[in-house]
Design a protein around this motif. Sequence first.
Motif, PDB file in Angstrom:
ATOM      1  N   UNK A 116       9.058  -4.364   5.412  1.00 24.72           N
ATOM      2  CA  UNK A 116       9.538  -3.114   5.990  1.00 24.72           C
ATOM      3  C   UNK A 116       8.365  -2.164   6.258  1.00 24.72           C
ATOM      4  N   UNK A 117       7.491  -2.023   5.267  1.00 25.99           N
ATOM      5  CA  UNK A 117       6.373  -1.089   5.391  1.00 25.99           C
ATOM      6  C   UNK A 117       5.413  -1.510   6.510  1.00 25.99           C
ATOM      7  N   UNK A 118       5.144  -2.802   6.584  1.00 28.48           N
ATOM      8  CA  UNK A 118       4.152  -3.275   7.548  1.00 28.48           C
ATOM      9  C   UNK A 118       4.762  -3.859   8.818  1.00 28.48           C
ATOM     10  N   UNK A 122       9.557  -6.947  12.895  1.00 27.53           N
ATOM     11  CA  UNK A 122       9.450  -6.340  14.227  1.00 27.53           C
ATOM     12  C   UNK A 122       8.244  -6.929  14.986  1.00 27.53           C
ATOM     13  N   UNK A 123       7.149  -7.133  14.277  1.00 31.27           N
ATOM     14  CA  UNK A 123       5.942  -7.684  14.889  1.00 31.27           C
ATOM     15  C   UNK A 123       6.144  -9.126  15.331  1.00 31.27           C
ATOM     16  N   UNK A 140       1.791  -1.796  16.291  1.00 34.75           N
ATOM     17  CA  UNK A 140       2.591  -2.159  15.121  1.00 34.75           C
ATOM     18  C   UNK A 140       2.007  -1.597  13.820  1.00 34.75           C
ATOM     19  N   UNK A 141       1.360  -0.456  13.908  1.00 28.95           N
ATOM     20  CA  UNK A 141       0.787   0.159  12.708  1.00 28.95           C
ATOM     21  C   UNK A 141       1.921   0.585  11.775  1.00 28.95           C
ATOM     22  N   UNK A 142       1.791   0.219  10.534  1.00 22.68           N
ATOM     23  CA  UNK A 142       2.821   0.547   9.550  1.00 22.68           C
ATOM     24  C   UNK A 142       2.318   1.529   8.513  1.00 22.68           C
ATOM     25  N   UNK A 143       2.805   1.356   7.299  1.00 19.61           N
ATOM     26  CA  UNK A 143       2.504   2.277   6.206  1.00 19.61           C
ATOM     27  C   UNK A 143       1.865   1.505   5.058  1.00 19.61           C
ATOM     28  N   UNK A 144       0.881   2.111   4.404  1.00 20.47           N
ATOM     29  CA  UNK A 144       0.260   1.451   3.258  1.00 20.47           C
ATOM     30  C   UNK A 144       1.224   1.295   2.096  1.00 20.47           C
ATOM     31  N   UNK A 145       0.936   0.291   1.309  1.00 19.00           N
ATOM     32  CA  UNK A 145       1.715   0.019   0.099  1.00 19.00           C
ATOM     33  C   UNK A 145       0.859   0.340  -1.138  1.00 19.00           C
ATOM     34  N   UNK A 146      -0.362  -0.157  -1.112  1.00 19.64           N
ATOM     35  CA  UNK A 146      -1.267   0.047  -2.248  1.00 19.64           C
ATOM     36  C   UNK A 146      -1.482   1.543  -2.514  1.00 19.64           C
ATOM     37  N   UNK A 255      15.206  11.536   8.645  1.00 16.48           N
ATOM     38  CA  UNK A 255      15.224  12.018   7.254  1.00 16.48           C
ATOM     39  C   UNK A 255      14.446  11.078   6.348  1.00 16.48           C
ATOM     40  N   UNK A 256      14.458   9.782   6.661  1.00 16.30           N
ATOM     41  CA  UNK A 256      13.588   8.822   5.991  1.00 16.30           C
ATOM     42  C   UNK A 256      12.981   7.924   7.067  1.00 16.30           C
ATOM     43  N   UNK A 257      11.956   7.146   6.649  1.00 17.89           N
ATOM     44  CA  UNK A 257      11.225   6.388   7.674  1.00 17.89           C
ATOM     45  C   UNK A 257      11.845   5.039   7.998  1.00 17.89           C
ATOM     46  N   UNK A 258      12.241   4.299   6.957  1.00 17.39           N
ATOM     47  CA  UNK A 258      12.680   2.920   7.186  1.00 17.39           C
ATOM     48  C   UNK A 258      13.490   2.432   5.994  1.00 17.39           C
ATOM     49  N   UNK A 259      14.160   1.296   6.191  1.00 13.54           N
ATOM     50  CA  UNK A 259      14.911   0.690   5.086  1.00 13.54           C
ATOM     51  C   UNK A 259      14.827  -0.823   5.161  1.00 13.54           C
ATOM     52  N   UNK A 260      14.752  -1.432   3.975  1.00 12.10           N
ATOM     53  CA  UNK A 260      14.812  -2.883   3.849  1.00 12.10           C
ATOM     54  C   UNK A 260      16.048  -3.207   3.027  1.00 12.10           C
TER      55      UNK A 260
END
Length: 325
Positions: A116-118, A122-123, A140-146, A255-260
């Motif tokens: 979901x984050x990366x 979708x990619x 397809x830039x996502x969001x960091x996890x670390x 309100x939020x970015x994404x969901x898995x």
Amino acid sequence: NKPYVFITRKLPEETLKNLYEVAEVSMWPKEEEPVPRERLLEEVKRADGILTMLSDKIDEELLTNAPNLKVVANFAVGFDNIDVDTATKKGIAICNTPDVLSDTTADLTFGLLMATARRIVESAQYIQEGKWKNWGPLLMAGTDIHHKTIGIIGMGRIGQAVAKRATGFEMEILYHNRSRKEAAEKELGATYCSFEELIEKSDYIVCLAPLTPETRGLFNEKAFKQMKTSAIFINASRGDVVDEQALYHALTNGEIQAAGLDVFQNEPIGADHPLVNLPNVVAIPHIGSASVETRMVMAELASRNITNVLLGKKPEAIVNEMVLT
Ligand code: GLV
Ligand code: GLV
């Protein structure tokens, strides 16, 4: 006269050997299609034990029409599909499959978080649809996890296994649970906080809490509004902990970015489900514990749970131990 056991879905025969030794066993022959309710109601009129799936409703009607039933072994750790109170009153043992699926489910949960984050799904679709024409700086830039903050709701065995994975990503770990988990705080560096505090502070909000009257609808309109607009919500417990309309609204209104999501309110869902068609949702079909290895071990455990109850022994995993005394 051997006791009679009915299994509600086709399972590999080799996982049921011990059961065949003590019982006459019959099995619904289909793997992807549930047993019709009428057939199950017919079977429990004579069954001493049933091995059930989370999609089978084991309610009061069924339990009160099962005069010989001594044990229900659910092929799952969750048992919200079963009316445990009624079963307990009738002296019927309810068994589940904890522990054996914790690491497998934690792997899937963390994988879903990463996907979901990366934007992995979708990619992959982007290539399949022939859209990849050029490399791009923000393609397809996502969001960091670390180094981000993960908030785990439901710090049971699976929640703790997810937290352990999060330590490898050097994440800050918050958790909320009915009871404090001091060992997890020590060993995993997890910090206990209230539900409100957790959803306000976390970058990743991961639900692994069982479905109970307290958790039903926990993630509602108010909860999503309290989350960061950059928050990513992951649900791998039960669909009914979420108000899906509120989630849809939160995802489409920023309100939020994404969901898995591994679980849904009314499973199975179709391709026309509103959440499935959002680009910021990764939806998968309730596969938390679905590795071949773990599903085999779960079938063996469920089968042993029935065998042990029928032999008057204590099963390895029982939800309502009071019926044994
Ligand atoms: C799966 O959802 C389980 O409860 O085992
Ligand atoms: C729930 O029972 C869990 O193992 O997390």
